[in-house]
Scaffold this active site. Structure first.
Site, PDB file in Angstrom:
ATOM      1  N   TYR A  47      -8.964  -3.594  15.167  1.00 19.17           N
ATOM      2  CA  TYR A  47      -9.368  -2.219  15.493  1.00 19.17           C
ATOM      3  C   TYR A  47      -8.159  -1.276  15.498  1.00 19.17           C
ATOM      4  O   TYR A  47      -8.205  -0.189  14.946  1.00 19.17           O
ATOM      5  CB  TYR A  47     -10.089  -2.186  16.842  1.00 19.17           C
ATOM      6  CG  TYR A  47     -10.881  -0.907  17.059  1.00 19.17           C
ATOM      7  CD1 TYR A  47     -12.228  -0.831  16.701  1.00 19.17           C
ATOM      8  CD2 TYR A  47     -10.289   0.229  17.605  1.00 19.17           C
ATOM      9  CE1 TYR A  47     -12.956   0.338  16.884  1.00 19.17           C
ATOM     10  CE2 TYR A  47     -11.001   1.401  17.785  1.00 19.17           C
ATOM     11  CZ  TYR A  47     -12.336   1.447  17.431  1.00 19.17           C
ATOM     12  OH  TYR A  47     -13.049   2.617  17.605  1.00 19.17           O
ATOM     13  N   LYS A  49     -12.699   2.452  10.057  1.00 21.16           N
ATOM     14  CA  LYS A  49     -11.606   2.112   9.137  1.00 21.16           C
ATOM     15  C   LYS A  49     -11.494   3.030   7.907  1.00 21.16           C
ATOM     16  O   LYS A  49     -10.462   3.016   7.221  1.00 21.16           O
ATOM     17  CB  LYS A  49     -11.782   0.666   8.636  1.00 21.16           C
ATOM     18  CG  LYS A  49     -11.473  -0.365   9.692  1.00 21.16           C
ATOM     19  CD  LYS A  49      -9.973  -0.517   9.894  1.00 21.16           C
ATOM     20  CE  LYS A  49      -9.607  -1.173  11.199  1.00 21.16           C
ATOM     21  NZ  LYS A  49      -9.172  -0.262  12.243  1.00 21.16           N
ATOM     22  N   PRO A  84     -19.090   2.537   9.016  1.00 15.71           N
ATOM     23  CA  PRO A  84     -18.203   3.223   9.963  1.00 15.71           C
ATOM     24  C   PRO A  84     -17.955   2.507  11.286  1.00 15.71           C
ATOM     25  O   PRO A  84     -17.123   2.946  12.076  1.00 15.71           O
ATOM     26  CB  PRO A  84     -18.925   4.555  10.212  1.00 15.71           C
ATOM     27  CG  PRO A  84     -20.355   4.257   9.924  1.00 15.71           C
ATOM     28  CD  PRO A  84     -20.371   3.231   8.840  1.00 15.71           C
ATOM     29  N   HIS A 117      -6.084   6.660  22.954  1.00 17.60           N
ATOM     30  CA  HIS A 117      -6.965   5.717  23.653  1.00 17.60           C
ATOM     31  C   HIS A 117      -6.362   4.323  23.619  1.00 17.60           C
ATOM     32  O   HIS A 117      -5.881   3.881  22.587  1.00 17.60           O
ATOM     33  CB  HIS A 117      -8.341   5.667  22.978  1.00 17.60           C
ATOM     34  CG  HIS A 117      -9.216   6.828  23.324  1.00 17.60           C
ATOM     35  ND1 HIS A 117     -10.573   6.809  23.193  1.00 17.60           N
ATOM     36  CD2 HIS A 117      -8.921   8.050  23.808  1.00 17.60           C
ATOM     37  CE1 HIS A 117     -11.082   7.953  23.581  1.00 17.60           C
ATOM     38  NE2 HIS A 117     -10.097   8.739  23.956  1.00 17.60           N
ATOM     39  N   TYR A 137     -19.469   1.471  22.352  1.00 15.63           N
ATOM     40  CA  TYR A 137     -20.279   0.899  21.269  1.00 15.63           C
ATOM     41  C   TYR A 137     -21.388   0.090  21.930  1.00 15.63           C
ATOM     42  O   TYR A 137     -21.098  -0.882  22.626  1.00 15.63           O
ATOM     43  CB  TYR A 137     -19.447  -0.045  20.406  1.00 15.63           C
ATOM     44  CG  TYR A 137     -18.422   0.619  19.501  1.00 15.63           C
ATOM     45  CD1 TYR A 137     -17.165   0.986  19.980  1.00 15.63           C
ATOM     46  CD2 TYR A 137     -18.707   0.850  18.159  1.00 15.63           C
ATOM     47  CE1 TYR A 137     -16.220   1.574  19.139  1.00 15.63           C
ATOM     48  CE2 TYR A 137     -17.763   1.437  17.313  1.00 15.63           C
ATOM     49  CZ  TYR A 137     -16.529   1.788  17.800  1.00 15.63           C
ATOM     50  OH  TYR A 137     -15.607   2.364  16.973  1.00 15.63           O
TER      51      TYR A 137
HETATM   52  C1  PHB Z   1     -16.256   9.104  15.328  1.00 16.40           C
HETATM   53  O1  PHB Z   1     -15.751   9.577  16.350  1.00 16.40           O
HETATM   54  O2  PHB Z   1     -16.747   9.830  14.445  1.00 16.40           O
HETATM   55  C2  PHB Z   1     -16.293   7.627  15.160  1.00 16.40           C
HETATM   56  C3  PHB Z   1     -15.684   6.812  16.103  1.00 16.40           C
HETATM   57  C4  PHB Z   1     -15.725   5.445  15.956  1.00 16.40           C
HETATM   58  C5  PHB Z   1     -16.375   4.895  14.870  1.00 16.40           C
HETATM   59  C6  PHB Z   1     -16.957   5.698  13.897  1.00 16.40           C
HETATM   60  C7  PHB Z   1     -16.920   7.080  14.046  1.00 16.40           C
HETATM   61  O3  PHB Z   1     -16.427   3.546  14.737  1.00 16.40           O
END
Ligand code: PHB
Ligand code: APR
Length: 397
Positions: free
Chosen positions: A385, A298, A294, A75, A203
């Site tokens: 990120y 990280k 989460p 990505h 997000y």
């Molecule tokens: C996930 O795909 O489980 C995932 C992706 C991004 C995040 C946290 C978890 O910030």
């Protein structure tokens, strides 16, 4: 009691312990990995799924990335959504071409276990009554029960890679400083058998609470909604989960496809750091030493960064007798860890429903507008990120 001997005793077969074992093997250093759960359990546990470029490079260097390159999805950006609008953050464009790879932690663990078993190297599942001793002097050992027999594993060093609830940190906790921040909320996560409705992660900051659209494969979506940390999953029938996801992720002209929910669970969110990460010959790595919320993706990457530094330090020690790497291990890791704590806390505070005060919400929206409209703002997000350069001299920058 049967007596065994190795160079490095590794407690815990999560990504930290298994990757460390592989890196040490590449340097000709012997280790024994012990794990309290069964192989089936460890391989079925659903965890995070975003690998930084540095993590991918490390797994490449370790020699365990063939399937990751076949099945992982690269990505180059993410979406941030607020106020009913979705904004693209072009991560690679803002970070000298660095990217992330979406590949489940569960898959990383499966690859590492298969690799170790294929090499015929010691990895013991379903051990119990693990205890660590002697790390304050020069005679560390780990005792445990396996298949009904009691063992004492003598070693040069112990690597405590046994996660947040493990015994290694507990054994030295009185000598550590602990830093914590609890968020009153958590994430309800689902795995659903439906093609992801967005190619890149979304997000979303919504008045009703945060939501995240992620994925595991072209057929499997991973989605989260913010809920109360103490909420009971029984309060969340599948229909309610989809309803909230539809509201919190919805934007005009886009549809969220639904499918059968394969797995669901609630996890609380916290920051946690234990300092220092070494007491004598006992080293802590990964979740045993620190937890991040989460939102910044990280946790897995920090665990891998720790063991890259540790493998380097131990390799240096065995090959030259110099303890300098070992002595700097904790400090080297903690610099990166605190940066990740800050970033994860920032992302978390910016995206979640924190309280019901209009002032808080206005601040969040202002921050989100800045990050999605100023290149400087977006760059801060992007470089954190995709992951800052690794502290270890050998690990890829
Ligand atoms: C996930 O795909 O489980 C995932 C992706 C991004 C995040 C946290 C978890 O910030
Ligand atoms: N003896 C042996 N093994 C143990 C013991 C014990 N007493 N206690 C715990 N373990 C095992 C756990 O069963 C688990 O498999 O240690 C392992 C620790 O693995 P993880 O929890 O996956 O931690 P780590 O390897 O540090 O990886 C961090 O996991 O929770 C996610 O977000 C986190 O992605 C990050 C990653």
């Amino acid at each position: 009691m049967r007596s065994l001997r190795t160079q490095v005793a590794i407690v815990g077969a999560g990504p930290a312990g298994l990757t460390l074992a592989r890196l040490l093997h590449n340097s000709g250093i012997e280790s024994v990995v012990i794990e309290s759960r069964s192989r089936e359990y460890v391989e079925a546990r659903i965890r995070a799924g975003v690998l930084e470029q540095g993590s991918v490079d490390l797994l490449d260097a370790a020699g365990v990335s063939a399937r990751l390159h076949r099945e992982g999805i690269v990505h180059h950006g993410i979406h941030l959504q607020f106020d009913g609008e979705r904004h693209h953050v072009p991560l690679s464009q803002l970070s000298d071409g660095r990217a992330i790879v979406v590949y489940g932690q569960t898959e990383v663990v499966k690859d590492l276990i298969a690799d170790r078993q294929q090499a015929g190297l010691p990895l013991l599942f379903e051990v119990s009554d693990t205890a660590v001793q002697g790390f304050q002097d020069e005679h560390p050992s780990v005792s445990f029960t396996h298949a009904g027999e009691r063992f004492q594993l003598h070693c040069d060093v112990i690597a405590g890679c046994d996660g947040f609830h493990g015994i290694c940190r507990a054994a030295v906790e009185s000598r550590l400083s602990l830093f914590t921040r609890e968020y009153g909320y958590g994430w309800l996560g689902i795995l659903a058998a439906v093609a992801p409705s967005s190619e890149e992660l979304v997000y979303s900051n919504h008045q009703r609470g945060f939501a995240l659209l992620s994925l595991r494969s072209p057929e499997i979506s991973r989605l989260y909604v913010q809920c109360d940390a103490a909420d009971d999953i029984a309060n969340w029938p599948d229909s309610r989960i989809w309803e909230e996801l539809q509201i919190r992720l919805g934007v005009d002209g886009w549809e969220l496809a639904e499918g059968p929910i394969l797995e669901k669970g609630i996890t609380g969110m916290r920051c946690f750091v234990a300092e220092p990460m070494r007491v004598g010959r006992l080293f802590l790595a990964g979740d045993a030493a620190h937890i991040v919320p989460p939102t910044g993706a990280k946790g897995l990457n920090l665990a891998l960064a720790d063991v890259a530094v540790l493998a380097d330090a131990l390799t240096h020690w065995y090959s030259t007798g110099s303890q300098s790497g070992i002595e700097h291990y904790s400090e080297d890791c903690l610099r990166r860890i605190w940066r990740a704590e800050h970033f994860s806390n920032w992302m978390t505070s910016m995206l979640h429903r924190v309280d019901d005060q209009p002032f808080s919400r206005r601040l969040q929206l202002s921050e989100l507008r800045y990050v999605t409209s100023s290149e400087a703002g977006a760059r801060v997000l992007a470089e954190n990120y995709v992951g800052l350069p690794w502290a270890s001299s050998r690990a890829p920058v």
